[in-house]
Design an enzyme around this catalytic site. Structure first.
Site, PDB file in Angstrom:
ATOM      1  N   HIS A  84       0.877  -1.179   0.000  1.00  0.00           N
ATOM      2  CA  HIS A  84       0.000   0.000   0.000  1.00  0.00           C
ATOM      3  C   HIS A  84       0.912   1.227   0.000  1.00  0.00           C
ATOM      4  CE1 HIS A  84      -2.350  -2.967   2.375  1.00  0.00           C
ATOM      5  NE2 HIS A  84      -3.449  -2.370   1.960  1.00  0.00           N
TER       6      HIS A  84
ATOM      7  N   ASP B   2       2.330   1.973   3.362  1.00  0.00           N
ATOM      8  CA  ASP B   2       3.307   1.007   3.912  1.00  0.00           C
ATOM      9  C   ASP B   2       4.701   1.469   3.552  1.00  0.00           C
ATOM     10  OD1 ASP B   2       1.044  -0.591   4.215  1.00  0.00           O
ATOM     11  OD2 ASP B   2       1.515  -1.837   2.462  1.00  0.00           O
TER      12      ASP B   2
ATOM     13  N   GLU C 164     -10.729  -7.140  -4.225  1.00  0.00           N
ATOM     14  CA  GLU C 164     -10.534  -8.179  -3.205  1.00  0.00           C
ATOM     15  C   GLU C 164     -11.784  -8.255  -2.344  1.00  0.00           C
ATOM     16  OE1 GLU C 164      -6.829  -7.937  -1.010  1.00  0.00           O
ATOM     17  OE2 GLU C 164      -7.847  -8.780   0.728  1.00  0.00           O
TER      18      GLU C 164
ATOM     19  N   GLU D 118      -8.918 -13.751  -1.130  1.00  0.00           N
ATOM     20  CA  GLU D 118      -8.206 -14.049   0.124  1.00  0.00           C
ATOM     21  C   GLU D 118      -8.913 -15.184   0.840  1.00  0.00           C
ATOM     22  OE1 GLU D 118      -6.827 -10.864   2.759  1.00  0.00           O
ATOM     23  OE2 GLU D 118      -7.423 -12.141   4.439  1.00  0.00           O
TER      24      GLU D 118
ATOM     25  N   ASP E 204      -4.698 -13.849  -2.115  1.00  0.00           N
ATOM     26  CA  ASP E 204      -4.059 -13.485  -0.855  1.00  0.00           C
ATOM     27  C   ASP E 204      -4.051 -14.738  -0.005  1.00  0.00           C
ATOM     28  OD1 ASP E 204      -3.408 -10.934  -1.517  1.00  0.00           O
ATOM     29  OD2 ASP E 204      -4.644  -9.953   0.004  1.00  0.00           O
TER      30      ASP E 204
ATOM     31  N   ASP F 248     -10.807 -11.844  11.013  1.00  0.00           N
ATOM     32  CA  ASP F 248      -9.762 -11.931  10.002  1.00  0.00           C
ATOM     33  C   ASP F 248      -8.407 -12.113  10.695  1.00  0.00           C
ATOM     34  OD1 ASP F 248      -8.761 -11.742   7.453  1.00  0.00           O
ATOM     35  OD2 ASP F 248      -8.941  -9.569   7.300  1.00  0.00           O
TER      36      ASP F 248
ATOM     37  N   ASP G 291      -5.777 -13.617   9.670  1.00  0.00           N
ATOM     38  CA  ASP G 291      -4.631 -13.500   8.743  1.00  0.00           C
ATOM     39  C   ASP G 291      -3.441 -14.366   9.163  1.00  0.00           C
ATOM     40  OD1 ASP G 291      -5.814 -11.763   6.935  1.00  0.00           O
ATOM     41  OD2 ASP G 291      -5.025  -9.947   7.865  1.00  0.00           O
TER      42      ASP G 291
HETATM   43  C1  XLS Z   1      -7.595  -6.591   4.781  1.00  0.00           C
HETATM   44  C2  XLS Z   1      -7.136  -6.818   3.436  1.00  0.00           C
HETATM   45  C3  XLS Z   1      -6.037  -5.896   2.936  1.00  0.00           C
HETATM   46  C4  XLS Z   1      -5.915  -5.956   1.449  1.00  0.00           C
HETATM   47  C5  XLS Z   1      -5.133  -4.860   0.818  1.00  0.00           C
HETATM   48  O1  XLS Z   1      -8.373  -7.349   5.339  1.00  0.00           O
HETATM   49  O2  XLS Z   1      -6.754  -8.160   3.350  1.00  0.00           O
HETATM   50  O3  XLS Z   1      -4.830  -6.172   3.570  1.00  0.00           O
HETATM   51  O4  XLS Z   1      -5.359  -7.180   1.031  1.00  0.00           O
HETATM   52  O5  XLS Z   1      -5.647  -3.619   1.088  1.00  0.00           O
HETATM   53 CA    CA Z   2      -5.916  -9.265   1.660  1.00  0.00          CA
HETATM   54 CA    CA Z   3      -7.331 -10.287   5.661  1.00  0.00          CA
END
Ligand code: XLS
Ligand code: CA
Ligand code: CA
Length: 449
Positions: free
Chosen positions: A109, A112, A240, A276, A304, A315, A317
């Site tokens: 991003h 980032d 996404e 994702e 993702d 989420d 992750d």
């Molecule tokens: C958040 C998203 C984010 C996107 C990019 O939940 O996964 O990280 O992948 O903005």
């Molecule tokens: Ca993502």
């Molecule tokens: Ca995520």
């Protein structure tokens, strides 16, 4: 790709380039299954998998959560003289990591990479300064940009959304970031540009004009597409999907919803899906459901790669580790023709209490190995042919006679009903789906590596 890069300072000292050592290795800093140049189904593993590193989780997220501050001490933050100095150190650390782990791609991003300045113009200048550095590092190392994006969800000004904000002024500020992030992506030769609708949704319908917000979102995406094409961007735009979090409802709920939206607004030629795994789960789907849904409609793009936790509804992750899931995902991806501009981007973060610098390597090694195993199982499914053959046979009645006519759209409902009437009930339809048998066949492949 360069063996590995270190800038003026080595940020991960003591960690060498991660190598493939084979399944019997006990070295936590070695691949046991990911052997980049090994050919599977006519293609090198690295070209099937196209691994990318997510700048935000790996080099920005410090482990803070709603109950406590960050726990990850980033060495590029220590002794930093200014936010720009920090950003430069962070970038060198990032490229050191990309090359040591052996990932050919990364994703970022705008925020980032470069800190926000005191005005949109200063923010853009900061970004472009770092883009110049990134371009040089890309050339030096051979690492490439999978996709870029703009963070139009973290700053409080976006608390009511970006492109769907009820205030026009906020939409204009989002445009400053998206325009600059598109410029940055083009400058870095990015193969894609992603839109994740972080706060593009609502918390309550009592204060929301849903129709207007969705129209504004479509208009904004159209403007971004047109601008990027005018600037010569040849890559793919990704949406996404995510159903919720941070909002109660996000407009890009899931793949099927997004496809309908893209078609409604004439964006279906330029946009594909960035799926994702964790978001699929939040939408009540399997990861593979989202992949197959995108592929079936011609919208498969990028991934993702991560996972949620089945007992948590958010989420998380986490890094992907389930061979079962990676096998089904890779089977779907190979059936979809494999990645072209997309790849497997590790949008995953180490846990708050994983505080050793090596933890970031170990986490990515696990994810890369899990997909390397998944790829090999997927190839076995294809080579062995039992599962694809079963599916083919299951639909064989559409291959000839009246079934083929039906498939070609050559029958009216009256003609179709006459065929049914003439055939009568008999035992038609009472054919086993054999799910349990197929599950056992799949489990055999999982153990067979
Ligand atoms: C958040 C998203 C984010 C996107 C990019 O939940 O996964 O990280 O992948 O903005
Ligand atoms: Ca993502
Ligand atoms: Ca995520």
């Amino acid at each position: 790709m360069a063996d590995y890069f270190t800038g003026a300072k080595e940020y991960f000292p003591g960690i060498q380039k991660i190598k493939y050592e084979g399944a019997k290795s006990k070295n936590p800093l070695a691949f046991r299954y990911y052997d980049a140049d090994k050919v599977i189904g006519g293609k090198k593993m690295k070209d099937h998998l196209r691994f990318a590193i997510a700048y935000w989780h790996s080099f920005c997220a410090d482990g803070a959560d709603p109950f406590g501050p960050g726990t990850h001490i980033f060495p590029w933050n220590v002794d930093a003289k200014s936010p720009m100095h920090t950003a430069e150190g962070k970038m060198e650390a990032a490229f050191e990591f990309f090359t040591k782990i052996g990932a050919e791609y990364y994703a970022f991003h705008d925020r980032d990479m470069a800190p926000e300045g005191g005005s949109p113009a200063e923010s853009e200048k900061n970004l472009m300064t770092l883009v110049t550095k990134a371009k040089k590092l890309q050339e030096e190392t051979g690492v490439k940009l999978l996709w870029g994006t703009a963070n139009v969800f973290s700053n409080p000004r976006f608390m009511n959304g970006a492109a769907t904000n009820p205030e026009f002024g906020v939409i204009a500020l989002a445009a400053t970031q998206v325009k600059a992030a598109i410029d940055a992506t083009i400058e870095l030769g990015g193969q894609g540009y992603t839109f994740w609708g972080g706060r593009e949704g609502y918390m309550s319908l009592l204060n929301t004009d849903l129709k207007k917000e969705k129209e504004n979102l479509a208009r904004f995406l159209t403007m971004a597409r047109d601008y990027a094409r005018k600037q010569g961007f040849k890559g793919v735009f990704y949406i996404e999907p995510k159903p919720m979090e941070p909002t109660k409802h996000q407009y890009d709920f899931d793949t099927e919803t997004v496809i309908g939206f893209l078609r409604q607004w004439g964006l279906d030629k330029d946009f594909r899906m960035n799926i994702e795994a964790n978001h699929a789960e939040l939408a009540g789907h399997d990861f593979v459901h989202e992949l197959e849904t995108a592929a079936a409609a011609g919208f498969f793009g990028s991934v993702d790669a991560n996972r949620g936790d089945w007992v948590n509804g958010w989420d998380t992750d986490q890094f992907p580790i389930s061979y079962y899931e990676t096998a089904l995902a890779m089977y779907a991806i190979i059936k979809a023709g494999g990645f072209t501009t997309g790849g497997l981007n590790f949008d995953a973060k180490i846990r708050r209490n994983s505080v050793d610098p090596s933890d970031l390597f170990v986490a990515h090694i696990g994810g890369m190995d899990a997909f390397a195993v998944g790829l090999q199982i997927a190839q076995r499914i294809i080579d062995d042919g039992v599962i694809p053959g079963f599916v083919k046979d299951r639909y064989a009645s559409f291959g000839s006679g009246d079934g083929a006519k039906f498939s070609k759209g050559e029958l009216s409902l009256e003609q179709l009903a006459k065929i049914g009437t003439d055939a009568g009930y008999g035992k038609t339809g009472l054919t086993s789906g054999k799910q349990e048998y197929l599950e056992n066949v799949l489990n055999g492949y999982l153990l067979g590596l």
